[in-house]
Enzyme design. Structure first.
Site, PDB file in Angstrom:
ATOM      1  N   HIS A  45       0.818  -1.225   0.000  1.00 37.55           N
ATOM      2  CA  HIS A  45       0.000   0.000   0.000  1.00 37.55           C
ATOM      3  C   HIS A  45       0.855   1.279   0.000  1.00 37.55           C
ATOM      4  O   HIS A  45       0.413   2.316   0.482  1.00 37.55           O
ATOM      5  CB  HIS A  45      -0.957  -0.024   1.200  1.00 37.55           C
ATOM      6  CG  HIS A  45      -0.259   0.004   2.541  1.00 37.55           C
ATOM      7  ND1 HIS A  45      -0.794  -0.563   3.667  1.00 37.55           N
ATOM      8  CD2 HIS A  45       0.929   0.530   2.930  1.00 37.55           C
ATOM      9  CE1 HIS A  45       0.036  -0.375   4.678  1.00 37.55           C
ATOM     10  NE2 HIS A  45       1.081   0.302   4.256  1.00 37.55           N
TER      11      HIS A  45
ATOM     12  N   HIS B  54      -1.670   4.761   9.720  1.00 36.08           N
ATOM     13  CA  HIS B  54      -0.286   5.211   9.948  1.00 36.08           C
ATOM     14  C   HIS B  54      -0.299   6.498  10.766  1.00 36.08           C
ATOM     15  O   HIS B  54       0.076   7.563  10.277  1.00 36.08           O
ATOM     16  CB  HIS B  54       0.419   5.430   8.621  1.00 36.08           C
ATOM     17  CG  HIS B  54       0.517   4.198   7.758  1.00 36.08           C
ATOM     18  ND1 HIS B  54      -0.547   3.690   7.054  1.00 36.08           N
ATOM     19  CD2 HIS B  54       1.559   3.380   7.496  1.00 36.08           C
ATOM     20  CE1 HIS B  54      -0.163   2.604   6.392  1.00 36.08           C
ATOM     21  NE2 HIS B  54       1.109   2.395   6.637  1.00 36.08           N
TER      22      HIS B  54
ATOM     23  N   HIS C  79      10.184  -4.047   3.979  1.00 37.07           N
ATOM     24  CA  HIS C  79      10.611  -2.649   3.936  1.00 37.07           C
ATOM     25  C   HIS C  79      10.915  -2.157   5.341  1.00 37.07           C
ATOM     26  O   HIS C  79      10.335  -2.609   6.323  1.00 37.07           O
ATOM     27  CB  HIS C  79       9.622  -1.719   3.230  1.00 37.07           C
ATOM     28  CG  HIS C  79       8.245  -1.546   3.822  1.00 37.07           C
ATOM     29  ND1 HIS C  79       7.393  -2.587   4.122  1.00 37.07           N
ATOM     30  CD2 HIS C  79       7.544  -0.419   4.135  1.00 37.07           C
ATOM     31  CE1 HIS C  79       6.237  -2.112   4.570  1.00 37.07           C
ATOM     32  NE2 HIS C  79       6.302  -0.791   4.615  1.00 37.07           N
TER      33      HIS C  79
ATOM     34  N   GLU D 298       3.846  -5.455   8.691  1.00 37.49           N
ATOM     35  CA  GLU D 298       2.537  -5.245   8.050  1.00 37.49           C
ATOM     36  C   GLU D 298       2.004  -6.530   7.422  1.00 37.49           C
ATOM     37  O   GLU D 298       0.798  -6.685   7.223  1.00 37.49           O
ATOM     38  CB  GLU D 298       2.631  -4.148   6.976  1.00 37.49           C
ATOM     39  CG  GLU D 298       2.846  -2.753   7.562  1.00 37.49           C
ATOM     40  CD  GLU D 298       2.935  -1.663   6.501  1.00 37.49           C
ATOM     41  OE1 GLU D 298       2.802  -0.482   6.865  1.00 37.49           O
ATOM     42  OE2 GLU D 298       3.169  -1.966   5.300  1.00 37.49           O
TER      43      GLU D 298
END
Ligand code: DHB
Ligand code: FE
Length: 292
Positions: A23, A70, A204, A251
């Site tokens: 995303h 977030h 990431h 995530e």
């Protein structure tokens, strides 16, 4: 075309597909700014063309989108592990550059409240969100699958998961929550065809010494195991995500909610893996149920 489940002679809702996708916010910016055919972005978006056709043909009645906030709607003041959006509408958040120019997200309160009741009585302590602004975690996956319509083609039920502040839920907990969502959907007495999105990941890390970390070997093993060996994927501990997939790789536990909502056996309709988009390894799967 898959039709609604008819169990014991009665109509019920049914999960007809699973979508996993990263995303990355820069993907949303590339779409909004008309850059999808630029050299940098074209190979990424090419991998979603088949998916856009798949979801258009599938034409689901509702999408349950598992995503993480977030520090947009929530902050360190309030950190629900799992929050289900039960509202009529979810405004698009301004994350610092103005709200993304995408249509408002409409919910499905009847199904959402049914899922909330079913999950809570199934002993998952869910937070009910009647007001929720949604950020890139939810809107970028919608854009990747649905493109740029004037209105999103189906209502969306956001399921927001804390993966920002330690401790996030375990992968195993997420998988079991997915199973409970499957039971919840299948006990809703309406002929609805539901698709479940698991979003975020893959490897990431956005901060500190290992910022920029990408681990394609881990990611590809995760894709294989999620599809074919979910019992292995759901046993991955937090430390392994952190070590192998970077601090934001956690995530990926949200993909396990999507996977848990499907049958033990699935077929993989489509897979795409592309490195990098911004700082992230982008992974994408389309799954459909085999028989149980
Ligand atoms: C990036 C990726 C994310 O998942 C996110 O939430 C924010 C930024 C990135 O790669 O830039
Ligand atoms: Fe993220």
């Amino acid at each position: 075309m898959v039709t609604a489940a008819s169990r014991n002679g009665r109509v019920s809702a049914k999960i007809v597909g699973g979508v996993a996708t990263s995303h990355v916010p820069a993907i949303g910016a590339a779409i909004d700014q008309g850059k999808t055919t630029d050299d940098y972005w074209a190979p990424l978006f090419k991998g979603f063309e088949k998916s856009q056709k798949w979801i258009k043909d599938l034409n689901p009645d509702v999408a349950i989108v598992v995503y993480n906030d977030h520090a947009t709607a929530f902050s360190l003041e309030l950190i629900p592990t799992f929050a289900l959006g039960c509202a009529e509408e979810f405004p698009i958040a301004d994350e610092g550059w103005g709200a993304r120019p995408v249509p408002p997200v409409y919910g499905h309160p009847d199904l959402a409240w049914h899922i909330a009741q079913s999950l809570i009585l199934d002993e998952f302590d869910l937070t009910i969100a009647n007001r929720l602004e949604v950020d890139h975690g939810l809107t970028v996956p919608l854009s990747l699958l649905f493109g740029q319509p004037a209105r999103w083609p189906c209502p969306v039920i956001p399921l927001c998961v804390n993966v920002v502040q330690y401790p996030p839920p375990t992968g195993n907990r997420c998988y079991n929550l997915g199973k409970a969502i499957q039971r919840a959907v299948e006990s809703f007495d309406e002929d609805l065809r539901v698709v479940v999105f698991g979003t975020g990941g893959m490897s990431h890390q956005l901060q500190a010494e290992r910022a920029g970390l990408i681990n394609s070997e881990f990611d590809n093993r995760f894709l294989d195991d999620l599809v074919n060996r979910p019992d292995k994927a759901r046993a991955i501990p937090h430390l392994e995500y952190l070590r192998e997939a970077g601090s934001e790789g956690i995530e990926l536990v949200m993909w396990l909610i999507m996977r848990g909502a499907l049958n033990k056996k699935v077929h993989e309709i489509h897979r795409h893996y592309h490195v990098p988009a911004s700082n992230t390894a982008v992974g994408h799967l389309i799954l459909e149920n085999d028989s149980r």
